[in-house]
Enzyme design. Structure first.
Site, PDB file in Angstrom:
ATOM      1  CB  ILE A 236      22.710  21.169 -42.014  1.00 35.28           C
ATOM      2  CG1 ILE A 236      21.750  21.665 -40.943  1.00 35.28           C
ATOM      3  CG2 ILE A 236      23.219  22.325 -42.878  1.00 35.28           C
ATOM      4  CD1 ILE A 236      20.535  22.432 -41.474  1.00 35.28           C
TER       5      ILE A 236
ATOM      6  N   GLY B 251      18.677  15.309 -45.059  1.00 31.52           N
ATOM      7  CA  GLY B 251      18.393  14.113 -44.269  1.00 31.52           C
ATOM      8  C   GLY B 251      17.316  13.327 -44.992  1.00 31.52           C
TER       9      GLY B 251
ATOM     10  N   GLY C 159      16.737   5.617 -61.724  1.00 28.96           N
ATOM     11  CA  GLY C 159      17.131   6.911 -62.275  1.00 28.96           C
ATOM     12  C   GLY C 159      16.380   7.234 -63.552  1.00 28.96           C
TER      13      GLY C 159
ATOM     14  CE  LYS D 177      19.257   2.181 -65.810  1.00 26.65           C
ATOM     15  NZ  LYS D 177      20.247   1.072 -65.656  1.00 26.65           N
TER      16      LYS D 177
ATOM     17  N   GLY E 170      15.477  10.274 -54.895  1.00 29.46           N
ATOM     18  CA  GLY E 170      14.910   9.074 -54.295  1.00 29.46           C
ATOM     19  C   GLY E 170      14.009   9.372 -53.112  1.00 29.46           C
ATOM     20  CG  ASP E 171      15.637  11.143 -49.753  1.00 29.45           C
ATOM     21  OD1 ASP E 171      15.704   9.913 -49.575  1.00 29.45           O
ATOM     22  OD2 ASP E 171      16.579  11.913 -49.519  1.00 29.45           O
TER      23      ASP E 171
ATOM     24  N   GLY F 215      18.994  21.611 -54.079  1.00 32.93           N
ATOM     25  CA  GLY F 215      18.621  21.196 -52.733  1.00 32.93           C
ATOM     26  C   GLY F 215      17.645  20.042 -52.764  1.00 32.93           C
TER      27      GLY F 215
END
Length: 298
Positions: free
Chosen positions: A14, A41, A222, A224, A251-252, A287
């Protein structure tokens, strides 16, 4: 084409998000202008991305025997993730996130139930590994559980994507099973001791990981873009431009979308470009698990 199957073994949190003028400095106290609760997560973020993009996703992990855990599982199910292999024990993991006015973030993790995932729990899902195309891994559960998942996937011929975050040393025996390693600049430097501050250094650092048995390295940079390397080629893929309001799940979502594109048979370069497009959308929403529009689905 039949729906491709992805297993994600990883963390469920969470996210408690505090919007602040800037990331707090040592010894500093600042006021938060807004507070929100989101689902997070790294494992769950990747799974929810892949599920929304049309993949058949099975999740292996653990939540607490509490209301947060119930809500987290329900959210994952709504977004296309199978949760039968999620156990309930301890307290649900939490991430305390500072989000600055310019969209940068700082995160403190309380692992909770995520650190209760065991190799034995992974082994209980052995049958799922026999029919899956890709395994997505991160490092927010015990490394022994990560290694067991990689062992089962490797034995059954599935591609393994390892997002080495949070950054830590990784056994060579695990790296030798990895199809694609997806560090950011900081994580690549920790793994290799080489600062990813130039193309020459990116080449050197990625070569070290290829030398350890990793088939491909994709470094997320990022705004770049991304740098990739295999034993045969390397290069940059430009980032999709977006006005970021929350980079927490960038990233996820990149990793989840990368897995989906590879399931569809995309070349690595095309898969990276697609993953960048999905990540560019995600950072425009608050989020780490926003609703992804159907226009981005495969």
């Amino acid at each position: 084409m039949k729906t491709k199957k992805i297993i994600v073994a990883g963390s469920i949190n969470i996210d408690l998000v505090y919007e602040v003028p800037h990331i707090v400095k040592e010894g500093e106290t600042i006021h938060s202008t807004k507070h929100d609760l989101y689902f997070g997560g790294k494992g769950a973020n990747q799974a929810v991305t892949a599920g929304q993009l049309g993949a058949d996703v099975q999740f292996i992990g653990s939540v607490g025997a509490d209301d947060h855990g119930i809500r987290a599982k329900e959210n994952m199910e709504r977004k296309g993730v199978k949760t039968e292999a999620i156990s309930s024990q301890g307290a649900t993991g939490q991430a305390i996130i500072q989000l600055s006015d310019v969209g940068e973030n700082s995160i403190v993790l309380f692992p909770g139930a995520n650190f209760l995932v065991t190799p034995e729990q992974i082994q209980e899902s052995e049958a799922a590994f026999k029919t899956s195309d890709i395994l997505l891994l991160q490092l927010e559960i015990p490394i022994e559980a990560v290694e067991k998942a990689a062992e089962l996937a490797y034995a059954n011929g599935a591609k393994i994507i390892l997002n080495p975050a949070p950054a830590r040393n990784i056994p060579d025996s695990l790296l030798q099973k990895v199809s694609i390693l997806t560090p950011n600049e900081t994580e690549l430097e920790l793994l290799t001791g080489i600062s990813a501050d130039s193309e020459e250094n990116l080449q050197k650092a990625c070569s070290i990981m290829i030398g350890k048995g990793v088939q491909a390295v994709v470094v997320t940079l990022g705004s770049k873009g991304a740098f990739y390397m295999t034993s045969e080629e390397s290069g940059f893929i430009a980032a999709e431009m977006a006005k970021a309001v929350d980079t927490t799940g960038a990233g996820d979502s990149f990793n989840g979308a990368l897995a989906v594109a590879l399931c569809h048979g995309d070349l690595l370069t095309d898969a990276i470009a697609y993953a960048s497009k999905v990540a560019a959308f995600v950072v425009t929403e608050m989020g780490a698990q926003p609703d992804i529009p159907s226009t981005l689905c495969r």
